[in-house]
Design a protein around this motif. Structure first.
Motif, PDB file in Angstrom:
ATOM      1  N   UNK A  30       0.850  -1.206   0.000  1.00  0.00           N
ATOM      2  CA  UNK A  30       0.000   0.000   0.000  1.00  0.00           C
ATOM      3  C   UNK A  30       0.877   1.245   0.000  1.00  0.00           C
ATOM      4  N   UNK A  31       0.430   2.294  -0.688  1.00  0.00           N
ATOM      5  CA  UNK A  31       1.204   3.532  -0.665  1.00  0.00           C
ATOM      6  C   UNK A  31       1.242   4.132   0.744  1.00  0.00           C
ATOM      7  N   UNK A  32       2.313   4.827   1.019  1.00  0.00           N
ATOM      8  CA  UNK A  32       2.469   5.497   2.310  1.00  0.00           C
ATOM      9  C   UNK A  32       2.097   6.968   2.151  1.00  0.00           C
ATOM     10  N   UNK A  33       1.289   7.462   3.076  1.00  0.00           N
ATOM     11  CA  UNK A  33       0.901   8.872   3.079  1.00  0.00           C
ATOM     12  C   UNK A  33       1.551   9.553   4.280  1.00  0.00           C
ATOM     13  N   UNK A  34       2.308  10.609   3.996  1.00  0.00           N
ATOM     14  CA  UNK A  34       2.957  11.384   5.051  1.00  0.00           C
ATOM     15  C   UNK A  34       2.057  12.567   5.415  1.00  0.00           C
ATOM     16  N   UNK A  35       1.763  12.670   6.696  1.00  0.00           N
ATOM     17  CA  UNK A  35       0.870  13.732   7.169  1.00  0.00           C
ATOM     18  C   UNK A  35       1.665  14.863   7.816  1.00  0.00           C
ATOM     19  N   UNK A  36       1.202  16.097   7.664  1.00  0.00           N
ATOM     20  CA  UNK A  36       1.836  17.188   8.408  1.00  0.00           C
ATOM     21  C   UNK A  36       1.539  17.068   9.899  1.00  0.00           C
ATOM     22  N   UNK A  37       2.392  17.648  10.697  1.00  0.00           N
ATOM     23  CA  UNK A  37       2.214  17.541  12.150  1.00  0.00           C
ATOM     24  C   UNK A  37       0.836  18.026  12.576  1.00  0.00           C
ATOM     25  N   UNK A  72      -5.311   2.468  -2.675  1.00  0.00           N
ATOM     26  CA  UNK A  72      -5.785   3.386  -3.693  1.00  0.00           C
ATOM     27  C   UNK A  72      -4.835   3.427  -4.868  1.00  0.00           C
ATOM     28  N   UNK A  73      -5.409   3.409  -6.069  1.00  0.00           N
ATOM     29  CA  UNK A  73      -4.573   3.375  -7.271  1.00  0.00           C
ATOM     30  C   UNK A  73      -4.319   4.765  -7.841  1.00  0.00           C
ATOM     31  N   UNK A  74      -5.039   5.745  -7.341  1.00  0.00           N
ATOM     32  CA  UNK A  74      -4.806   7.129  -7.760  1.00  0.00           C
ATOM     33  C   UNK A  74      -4.766   8.015  -6.513  1.00  0.00           C
TER      34      UNK A  74
END
Lengths: 371, 91
Positions: free
Chosen positions: B1-8, B24-26
């Motif tokens: 799965x793609x990794x999503x980096x969140x702001x603090x 998610x593919x997009x």
């Protein structure tokens, strides 16, 4: 300023929203000594903030708008010490509307008989209703589905529903005002709405007297006379004595009939206040003189109030919600400017003094007596 | 799965996490799944219509999706998605 404000029963609480946060000012019942707190929500635009003392609560309601993360309604039941932070949006356009909340322009408690109901006027122009004291809101579909809505156009501030006036004598009757759309009235609790703009000019349209489309800046209900309303238009000062069915021009003896706010006396139906601005092209106090104008005869004549206000080199702008009364006798008045001054009068405008001089740009001011 | 980096500023709405994995593919589907998993994050990143807010930027492997294919930008399992507040949104 401190983070927290110690407020006692009988104090006057002035809530001030700015483009960079909110500030609270508490005055003793005589309104001679003031304390303040803020900024609350530093960096966020606060176009609506007010106190709600109905039903035994002491609640602050605020429409806050974070530059990145969007707008939400937040509540405080401890006078600003802590605020709710709804994880999910508590005022959202439902699926199918293809609309997204841009800004909360007005938070208006309903009458005492409905102490849990709060109305919200928002941008894009729509009315929302809360029946849980402001914790969550639902779209009023009767107005959203109005056939006029596709032809409402944004003014300089956006397409906003900025005024919500429940009739204190009839819970099913209410007025709202939209820039640009004009005044609408419901008599069935919001299911159906009728344009009520007869007599109000629209100088920016080929038809100067359309059924709707006027750029109404503010409407204020006269105290003590339920069917009287005062209105500041985008050019034009008007009064209605029949609940908005007809409006008559009352721009008599004012330096300009352009301006934003309109404040009515809490109990004298013949008294109201305005802050004329030079023009729509130059939205500053005329001639560099900060002057509030007052009528004591329902708009037949207006007189300037200047004592304590800067008389030279004062190029001030007071926006539509930047001026309010506290409802006391004599009426206390408070207005904030886009240049960060907050002025107060405890004698119906005869004398003024600054409560603050270096706030961020002020966009809304409300005042209430804390029960 | 793609990794999503969140702001603090948003990690508090994702149980304190700065990195989350969602399917998610997009980009659009990743953000929608992110909103499902963490509604408080979704509320702040997407507006009522599910559209990316104006002052929020999304990058895939270091490139802004504005210069890729917007919400239709493809995302693979090994890709890194960054959500960052834009300089334009400050108050």
């Amino acid at each position: 300023m401190s983070e927290h404000l110690d407020v006692r029963s009988g104090d006057v609480l002035v809530t001030v929203g700015t483009m960079k946060g909110a500030f609270l000012f508490a005055g003793d019942p005589g309104r001679g000594t003031w304390r303040s707190s803020g900024p609350h929500f530093p960096g966020e635009q606060v176009y609506a903030i007010r106190f709600d003392g109905r039903g035994g609560r002491r609640r602050l309601l605020a429409g806050t708008e974070h530059g990145h993360w969007g707008a939400v309604v937040r509540c405080s039941d401890d006078l600003g010490r802590s605020w709710s932070e709804p994880a999910e949006g508590n005022l959202r356009f439902p699926e199918g509307t293809d609309a997204a909340l841009a800004r909360v322009w007005q938070l208006q408690p309903a009458g005492e008989d409905r102490p849990d109901t709060v109305w919200a006027g928002v941008e894009p122009a729509a009315l929302f209703r809360s029946d849980d004291g402001g914790d969550s809101f639902d779209l009023v579909e009767g107005l959203w589905d109005h056939p006029h809505r596709p032809r409402w156009e944004p003014g300089g501030g956006g397409l906003c529903l900025h005024t919500v006036l429940p009739d204190p004598a009839d819970p099913d009757r209410m007025w709202i005002a939209i820039s640009t759309g004009g005044v609408y009235r419901t008599e069935d609790g919001g299911r159906s709405w009728q344009a009520r703009n007869d007599g109000i000019r629209a100088v920016f349209l080929p038809d100067r007297h359309p059924e709707f489309g006027q750029c109404v800046h503010k409407v204020a209900p006269a105290g003590g006379r339920p069917d009287r309303l005062y209105l500041q238009n985008h050019w034009g000062l008007y009064r209605s004595d029949d609940g908005g069915d007809h409006w008559q021009d009352m721009a008599n003896g004012v330096p300009s009939d352009f301006g934003f706010p309109m404040v009515a006396h809490p109990s004298d139906p013949d008294t109201a206040w305005i802050v004329p601005l030079d023009s729509d092209q130059f939205r500053c106090t005329p001639d560099g003189q900060a002057r509030v104008y007052r009528t004591r005869d329902a708009g037949d004549t207006w007189a300037p109030l200047t004592e304590g206000l800067p008389e030279r080199d004062a190029w001030l702008t007071v926006l539509r919600d930047g001026f309010a009364s506290d409802g006391l006798e004599p009426a206390g008045l408070y207005f904030g400017t886009r240049t960060g001054q907050l002025f107060a009068s405890s004698d119906e405008g005869e004398h003024w003094r600054p409560l603050a001089e270096w706030l961020p740009p002020v966009v809304c001011v409300k005042a209430a007596v804390v029960p | 799965m793609p990794t999503v980096h969140l702001p603090a500023a948003l990690s508090g709405h994702a149980a304190g996490q700065r990195r989350v994995e969602v399917t998610g593919a997009t980009v659009g589907k990743v953000l929608a799944a992110l909103g499902q998993a963490h509604p408080g994050v979704g509320q702040r990143v997407l507006d009522d219509r599910g559209v990316l807010r104006r002052h929020v930027n999304v990058f895939v492997n270091g490139e802004s999706i504005r210069y890729l294919h917007g919400a239709e930008t493809p995302v693979g399992d090994a890709d890194e998605v960054w959500i960052l507040p834009a300089v334009s949104g400050g108050g």
